[in-house]
Design a protein around this motif. Structure first.
Motif, PDB file in Angstrom:
ATOM      1  N   LEU A 129      45.192  71.602  57.491  1.00  0.00           N
ATOM      2  CA  LEU A 129      45.021  71.071  58.675  1.00  0.00           C
ATOM      3  C   LEU A 129      43.903  72.378  59.137  1.00  0.00           C
ATOM      4  O   LEU A 129      44.199  73.353  58.928  1.00  0.00           O
ATOM      5  CB  LEU A 129      45.708  70.894  59.674  1.00  0.00           C
ATOM      6  CG  LEU A 129      47.093  69.634  59.282  1.00  0.00           C
ATOM      7  CD1 LEU A 129      48.051  69.736  60.386  1.00  0.00           C
ATOM      8  CD2 LEU A 129      46.205  68.294  59.243  1.00  0.00           C
ATOM      9  N   GLY A 130      43.121  71.976  60.112  1.00  0.00           N
ATOM     10  CA  GLY A 130      42.028  73.178  61.212  1.00  0.00           C
ATOM     11  C   GLY A 130      40.574  73.129  60.033  1.00  0.00           C
ATOM     12  O   GLY A 130      40.274  72.692  58.765  1.00  0.00           O
ATOM     13  N   TRP A 189      43.701  78.754  63.169  1.00  0.00           N
ATOM     14  CA  TRP A 189      43.399  77.367  62.457  1.00  0.00           C
ATOM     15  C   TRP A 189      44.035  76.007  62.887  1.00  0.00           C
ATOM     16  O   TRP A 189      43.514  74.691  63.097  1.00  0.00           O
ATOM     17  CB  TRP A 189      42.671  77.217  60.814  1.00  0.00           C
ATOM     18  CG  TRP A 189      43.890  78.015  60.607  1.00  0.00           C
ATOM     19  CD1 TRP A 189      43.912  79.343  60.228  1.00  0.00           C
ATOM     20  CD2 TRP A 189      45.592  77.255  59.425  1.00  0.00           C
ATOM     21  NE1 TRP A 189      44.647  79.092  58.537  1.00  0.00           N
ATOM     22  CE2 TRP A 189      45.563  78.146  58.554  1.00  0.00           C
ATOM     23  CE3 TRP A 189      45.717  76.562  59.812  1.00  0.00           C
ATOM     24  CZ2 TRP A 189      47.283  77.812  58.243  1.00  0.00           C
ATOM     25  CZ3 TRP A 189      46.977  75.333  58.987  1.00  0.00           C
ATOM     26  CH2 TRP A 189      47.763  76.908  58.648  1.00  0.00           C
ATOM     27  N   TYR A 193      42.766  73.063  65.678  1.00  0.00           N
ATOM     28  CA  TYR A 193      43.352  71.641  65.037  1.00  0.00           C
ATOM     29  C   TYR A 193      43.989  71.057  66.626  1.00  0.00           C
ATOM     30  O   TYR A 193      43.096  69.753  66.950  1.00  0.00           O
ATOM     31  CB  TYR A 193      43.906  71.793  63.936  1.00  0.00           C
ATOM     32  CG  TYR A 193      44.883  70.358  63.585  1.00  0.00           C
ATOM     33  CD1 TYR A 193      43.963  69.237  62.323  1.00  0.00           C
ATOM     34  CD2 TYR A 193      45.701  70.095  63.727  1.00  0.00           C
ATOM     35  CE1 TYR A 193      44.062  68.325  62.091  1.00  0.00           C
ATOM     36  CE2 TYR A 193      46.242  68.950  63.785  1.00  0.00           C
ATOM     37  CZ  TYR A 193      45.127  67.827  62.966  1.00  0.00           C
ATOM     38  OH  TYR A 193      46.136  66.649  62.776  1.00  0.00           O
ATOM     39  N   CYS A 194      44.968  71.923  67.328  1.00  0.00           N
ATOM     40  CA  CYS A 194      45.411  71.152  68.169  1.00  0.00           C
ATOM     41  C   CYS A 194      44.954  71.179  69.421  1.00  0.00           C
ATOM     42  O   CYS A 194      44.090  69.807  70.147  1.00  0.00           O
ATOM     43  CB  CYS A 194      46.329  71.980  68.841  1.00  0.00           C
ATOM     44  SG  CYS A 194      47.799  72.076  67.298  1.00  0.00           S
ATOM     45  N   ARG A 196      41.288  70.739  68.787  1.00  0.00           N
ATOM     46  CA  ARG A 196      40.134  69.229  68.652  1.00  0.00           C
ATOM     47  C   ARG A 196      41.362  67.841  69.079  1.00  0.00           C
ATOM     48  O   ARG A 196      40.710  66.773  69.404  1.00  0.00           O
ATOM     49  CB  ARG A 196      39.572  69.380  67.392  1.00  0.00           C
ATOM     50  CG  ARG A 196      38.980  70.775  67.175  1.00  0.00           C
ATOM     51  CD  ARG A 196      38.788  70.269  65.956  1.00  0.00           C
ATOM     52  NE  ARG A 196      37.746  72.076  65.535  1.00  0.00           N
ATOM     53  CZ  ARG A 196      36.583  71.848  64.379  1.00  0.00           C
ATOM     54  NH1 ARG A 196      36.559  71.707  63.131  1.00  0.00           N
ATOM     55  NH2 ARG A 196      36.158  73.033  64.378  1.00  0.00           N
ATOM     56  N   LYS A 197      42.016  67.861  68.395  1.00  0.00           N
ATOM     57  CA  LYS A 197      43.012  66.247  68.752  1.00  0.00           C
ATOM     58  C   LYS A 197      43.283  66.336  70.368  1.00  0.00           C
ATOM     59  O   LYS A 197      43.182  65.041  70.833  1.00  0.00           O
ATOM     60  CB  LYS A 197      44.734  67.090  68.356  1.00  0.00           C
ATOM     61  CG  LYS A 197      44.942  66.599  66.612  1.00  0.00           C
ATOM     62  CD  LYS A 197      43.816  65.553  65.832  1.00  0.00           C
ATOM     63  CE  LYS A 197      45.268  64.356  65.835  1.00  0.00           C
ATOM     64  NZ  LYS A 197      44.122  63.634  65.085  1.00  0.00           N
TER      65      LYS A 197
END
Length: 250
Positions: A129-130, A189, A193-194, A196-197
């Motif tokens: 992820l990320g 990363w 990722y978090c 961006r969510k």
């Protein structure tokens, strides 16, 4: 889902049972089973976020030898009516239906959202992820390809399991593991990722494993990223009491 008063939700990840050998990991397995025996007393739900085993493969008629204490304890807890949810990690990508059919434990291959006491959780193992980590992402596509899985199953389990265990320990690209050092929020990363969510939907808690580092990072005033650490060096786990999610050490 509303958590009954006095009950809690528990999270654990990255036990890597069987590494570097089954004999060497046995004390860690016994410690984890003791933890399961303790938390079942007030657990409403238990989440296992992957890499419980250093390698796992659901062949059609056999599963890897060993880990009887862990599997037996999970069966006992599940039979007692306590839900357990399992998210596959990068070391058990080839988990199929054994946990579901034998232990009544749902298995998820992608992150999933849950709501408890009006708090939203985004939960997964965390691998691939990320941004970045392109080498592992390419390798994961190979490993999850149905044709590759079908070909591997044609290896005798004595050969296939030994080969997979060797690669798991020796090859960092396949394992997806980096040195477990905090890289700073801008370079972590999963943190990126978090964030961006959060741009598309708010969640109160993002809970992942994979990094082998216990981390509790505020993403904004009302959202946190929790990494559960591991059961190799830290023996850390997460616990949600209905309002707050904390990291604790066993």
């Amino acid at each position: 889902m509303q958590i009954p008063k006095g009950k809690k939700i528990y999270f654990a990840s990255d036990n890597h049972l069987g590494a570097p050998t089954k004999e060497a990991s046995l004390p860690r397995e016994k410690k984890f089973v003791a933890w399961l025996d303790e938390v079942k007393k007030d657990a409403a739900v238990i989440f296992l976020l992957g890499d419980l085993f250093d390698f796992w493969m659901d062949y059609k008629y056999v599963v890897p030898k060993g880990f009887t204490r862990t599997l037996g304890k999970l069966a006992e807890i599940s039979d007692a009516g306590i839900p357990i949810y399992y998210f596959v990690g990068n070391h058990d990508l080839w988990m199929d239906d054994y946990f579901e059919t034998e232990l009544n434990i749902p298995v998820y291959h992608k992150p999933k959202e849950f709501t408890f006491n009006n708090k939203t959780f985004f939960i997964g193992h965390g691998d691939g992820l990320g941004p970045g980590d392109k080498g592992y992402k390419r390798m994961k596509k190979v490993f999850t390809n149905p044709v590759c899985k079908w070909l591997f199953r044609w290896l005798h389990p004595d050969i296939g399991v030994r080969l997979a265990q060797h690669l798991s320990v020796k090859n960092k690209l396949i394992s997806g593991d980096d040195d477990a050092k905090f890289l700073g929020e801008d370079n972590e990363w999963l943190v990126q990722y978090c964030k961006r969510k959060l741009e598309t939907k708010h969640r109160h808690f993002f809970v992942f494993g994979h990094r082998h580092l216990p981390l509790n990072i505020n993403l904004d005033n009302n959202s946190k990223y929790i990494n559960l650490g591991d059961w190799i060096q830290y023996y850390t786990y997460g616990v949600f009491d209905g309002e707050n999610l904390e990291l604790k050490k066993y």
